[in-house]
Design an enzyme around this catalytic site. Structure first.
Site, short mmCIF file in Angstrom:
data_model
loop_
_atom_site.label_atom_id
_atom_site.label_comp_id
_atom_site.label_asym_id
_atom_site.label_seq_id
_atom_site.Cartn_x
_atom_site.Cartn_y
_atom_site.Cartn_z
CB THR A 183 11.31 -8.71 -12.99
OG1 THR A 183 12.34 -8.43 -13.92
CG2 THR A 183 10.77 -10.10 -13.20
CB CYS A 202 4.02 2.85 10.16
SG CYS A 202 3.51 1.59 9.01
N GLY A 250 -1.32 -6.84 0.52
CA GLY A 250 -1.74 -8.23 0.70
C GLY A 250 -1.57 -8.73 2.12
CB ALA A 309 -0.94 0.00 1.19
CB THR A 310 4.10 2.18 1.53
OG1 THR A 310 3.70 2.05 2.90
CG2 THR A 310 5.08 3.33 1.42
CD GLN A 313 -5.38 -1.49 8.88
OE1 GLN A 313 -6.00 -2.52 9.19
NE2 GLN A 313 -4.06 -1.39 9.03
#
Lengths: 403, 376
Positions: free
Chosen positions: B235, B321, B198, B70-71, B179
């Protein structure tokens, strides 16, 4: 021309008369340990120097490893030559040709007094020969680009132009062992390093107060000891479970005196463990005036609980100096990781900067701290950090009462 | 072990792990390679992409870029929009309680010359639609507001917020659903861009995606071999992407069932915590049951967390975080709860793998620890 030896000049130990043999033996052991990654090397010791025979190895990483070994004053990259003057001239010439620089001088020393030329003659004649045969070189005896050292010893002559500073001090282990108080902050690892440089082995003591201090502090300490393993390949860390005693202090002692009493308890415990583990003094990273518990007045009040010498290598050092050293030995980045130690969690609003011994004694009469100190000593857990090995937890079989 | 830190990360499911092993072994070729094995890998990748799009029912309107989490998705969405559409307007809007991966990107954009509005939240931590409405104008090109707050579990009214944004044709609406995914249903078709990871839904760390409307172009942040339609060169982690698809699929299919399990635990915990005089609950009553945030009135939260950790119970005292920075929750501060409460909060975050018995043990241990630790 390739240099084939390293010549290790002993540090302050050359003044040590009768103990000298032991010093050289101890240093030899430490040198071999520091260079165990280079199996092709061989070693030779004499009264004034230790020689490392390079056997074709690249000298650079070897010199770097030797610079971390205490008891070495300097390290020279040398070429071993036959002593007769003809080969000396020839070898000196090819050495100078392989070096960069426009000006030079020759410094000669003769410990083999049977040699037909004395030092001054050697220097003059060799200098003349080099000057004649190297048209690009000129002599400058004050600020030469290159100083060619010639040492005539019993076994051979040694030629060198490059010398590197060593760590100084005494070989590790020659000056006994100290119980080092390790908090995890910036100062205590630097203080530990100062002892190691002086040839003093360290054993560490840490006061843990879970859950008020985080277990993450232990990881931090292990990482710090990893860095110090470079200087002492095996270090023992005693972890004192301090929570109960600390809570008792905070229940019985007026807030401004809490830190003073806490430090008094810490030194009592450190002394007990120091005696138990044959340490001859207690080491601390305190620096005069840095915080309330490190003023001279506080030191008197705290120090009075023990007759043991408490040595504070950083007492008069500047914080910036300490930080520089911490960066040099690789502990700074570890020390600044923000986890709470037992001082930061119980931070009194107004700690006493000039505590009185009589007041301390008054507070200590209010509660039975002796059994709590005993309990701390009894329940110490031990982590052993050995170079190249995982940290392991040892069940302490040296504990009081079971001796 | 009692693991109540599922908003930080979740344990990967068996299904995901075995799939990773299988795909890594069988289809290890580079999905950009032209040979048969490469084409097979590419086929798996495209199946994963379509699977996620269809789980969101967005196959027709949106496209998907696989990212590391997500970051990265938030960075690509915000920087990508700002750089691509800066000529349309220089105003961007977010809320004061976003995750650092949104908030700090907005701060960077502010340094780059954008006018940034940080919307205040109400005492429940919600962005009120009328506040957004007031901030909007025709220069606004981006609004980014999270679906569920990671610290408090507060749910934003995404539908109403989207309606306001869409009244301004130049503005795009981005939602960080990290979330929210698998926890609530959102009107995804009304959202222009949204990002997620994920590993918060029993998938793998290092996987995530950004979904966005097909007509949107983003200025790429990774430049190279033009993989992922040129939006993210490098990749592609094919096996990881397939695991992401699997995790999304499971999260979607089990959403209702999981919610019921977690609801029971959450109600029990909320009631039990209320009974302790030392505790005050910060999560609003209509927050997601997956996250429960509360503060200690006199104890130090970091000490309680450490003590719980000694008992094998894992919770967060400050969002993982930024646990190495200032230990004050800016989210709770923005809700107006005051510095004391904001520096001593604890977050329990649940998953369907947790059991009621664990919640009971947790409460017993917590009460006991509160009893025996000294005040701050």
């Amino acid at each position: 021309m390739n240099y084939d030896h390293l010549m290790i000049h002993y540090g302050e130990l050359s003044t040590k008369g009768d103990n000298k043999k032991a010093f050289i033996r101890e240093l030899g052991k430490n040198i071999r340990h520091a260079l165990k990654g280079f199996p092709t090397l061989s070693f030779r010791h004499d009264h004034d120097h230790t020689y490392v025979v390079l056997n074709g190895e690249d000298p650079k990483p070897i010199i770097e490893a030797l610079q971390e070994v205490s008891g070495i004053q300097k390290i020279s990259l040398v070429y071993r030559s036959e002593k007769d003057f003809a080969s000396l001239k020839e070898n000196a010439l090819s050495l100078m040709k392989s070096e960069q620089g426009k000006t030079f001088k020759v410094i000669a020393k003769r410990s083999d007094k049977t040699y037909p030329k004395h030092s001054y003659e050697i220097a003059r004649e060799l200098g003349g020969y080099l000057l004649k045969n190297c048209p690009s070189l000129s002599v400058d005896v004050h600020h030469p680009d290159l100083s060619l050292h010639v040492e005539i010893r019993d076994d051979a002559a040694y030629l060198y132009a490059h010398t590197y500073p060593g760590a100084g001090g005494y070989p590790l282990g020659m000056n006994g062992k100290i119980m080092m108080m390790l908090s995890g902050g910036i100062d205590s690892p630097v203080a530990a390093y100062a002892f190691l440089r002086r040839g003093v082995r360290i054993e560490c003591i840490h006061f843990a107060a879970p859950p008020y201090t985080s277990d993450a502090v232990l990881d931090k300490l292990k990482d710090i000891l990893r860095q110090l393993n470079v200087y002492q390949p095996d270090i023992r860390l005693n972890i004192v479970p301090f929570t109960k005693l600390q809570l008792a202090i905070y229940q019985n002692v007026d807030e401004p005196y809490c830190i003073t009493i806490m430090r008094r308890m810490m030194f009592r415990i450190a002394e007990r463990l120091a005696k138990l583990h044959h340490c001859l003094a207690i080491g601390s990273g305190e620096s005069i005036g840095q915080v309330a518990s490190q003023t001279l007045e506080s030191m008197i009040a705290i120090n009075s609980v023990t007759n043991y010498p408490i040595i504070r290598p950083l007492a008069v050092m500047d914080k910036l100096q300490v930080i520089q050293l911490a960066e040099k030995i690789g502990t700074y980045e570890i020390s600044i990781r923000p986890f709470e130690d037992c001082c930061t969690i119980f931070k009194p609003k107004k700690p006493k900067t000039k505590p009185k011994i009589s007041e301390c004694e008054y507070f200590e009469k209010k509660f039975a701290w002796e059994p709590l100190v005993d309990e701390c000593v009894r329940n110490v857990s031990v982590i052993i950090m050995k170079e190249g090995e995982e940290a392991y937890y040892e069940h302490d079989d040296l504990q009081e009462g079971r001796e | 072990m009692i693991y109540f830190d599922n908003a930080a990360t979740t344990k990967p499911s068996e299904a995901v792990l075995s799939l990773f092993q299988r795909y890594s072994e069988s289809f290890f070729a580079n999905s950009s390679s032209r040979h048969a094995l490469g084409r097979e890998a590419n086929k798996c990748l495209e199946e994963a992409r379509n699977s996620i799009l269809s789980d969101f029912r967005l196959t027709k309107t949106h496209k998907l870029v696989f990212l590391s989490g997500a970051t990265e998705a938030n960075n690509l969405a915000i920087k990508g929009i700002c750089e691509q559409y800066k000529n349309r307007g220089k105003k961007i809007i977010t809320s004061a309680v976003e995750h650092p991966s949104v908030l700090n990107v907005f701060r960077r954009m502010e340094q780059n010359g954008f006018e940034v509005v940080y919307l205040p939240v109400n005492e429940e931590g919600k962005v009120e639609p009328c506040v957004l409405e007031e901030a909007m104008d025709k220069n606004t090109i981006l609004v980014s507001i999270m679906g569920i707050n990671n610290e408090t579990g507060t749910i934003n009214d995404i539908h109403s917020l989207a309606n306001i944004v869409h009244r301004f044709p130049k503005a795009f609406f981005h939602v960080d659903i990290t979330q929210a995914i698998g926890k609530i249903s959102l009107p995804y078709e009304e959202i222009d861009l949204f990002s997620f990871s994920g590993h918060k839904i029993h998938g793998l760390k290092g996987t995530g995606a950004l979904l966005f409307r097909k007509n949107i172009t983003l200025s790429p942040q990774n430049i190279g071999g033009d993989q992922e339609f040129g939006f993210r060169s490098g990749t592609v982690d094919m096996a990881g992407s397939c695991c992401l698809a699997q995790a999304v699929h499971l999260a979607k299919n089990n959403r209702q069932k999981n919610l019921e399990t977690v609801q029971i635990l959450s109600s029990y915990l909320r009631e039990a915590l209320k009974e302790n005089k030392e505790i005050v609950i910060n999560s609003p009553s209509d927050a997601t049951p997956y996250i429960l945030n509360f503060s200690f009135l006199h104890k130090k939260a970091s000490v309680i967390t450490e003590a719980l950790s000694h008992e094998g119970i894992y919770v967060s005292s400050v969002s993982a975080c930024h646990s190495k920075g200032e230990p004050v929750s800016y989210v709770l501060l923005a809700m107006g709860l005051g510095k004391e409460r904001a520096s001593n909060s604890m977050r329990i975050s649940l998953s369907s793998m947790n059991e009621l018995e664990e919640a009971k043990i947790f409460i017993a241990k917590l009460n006991d620890i509160i009893e025996r630790t000294i005040d701050r």
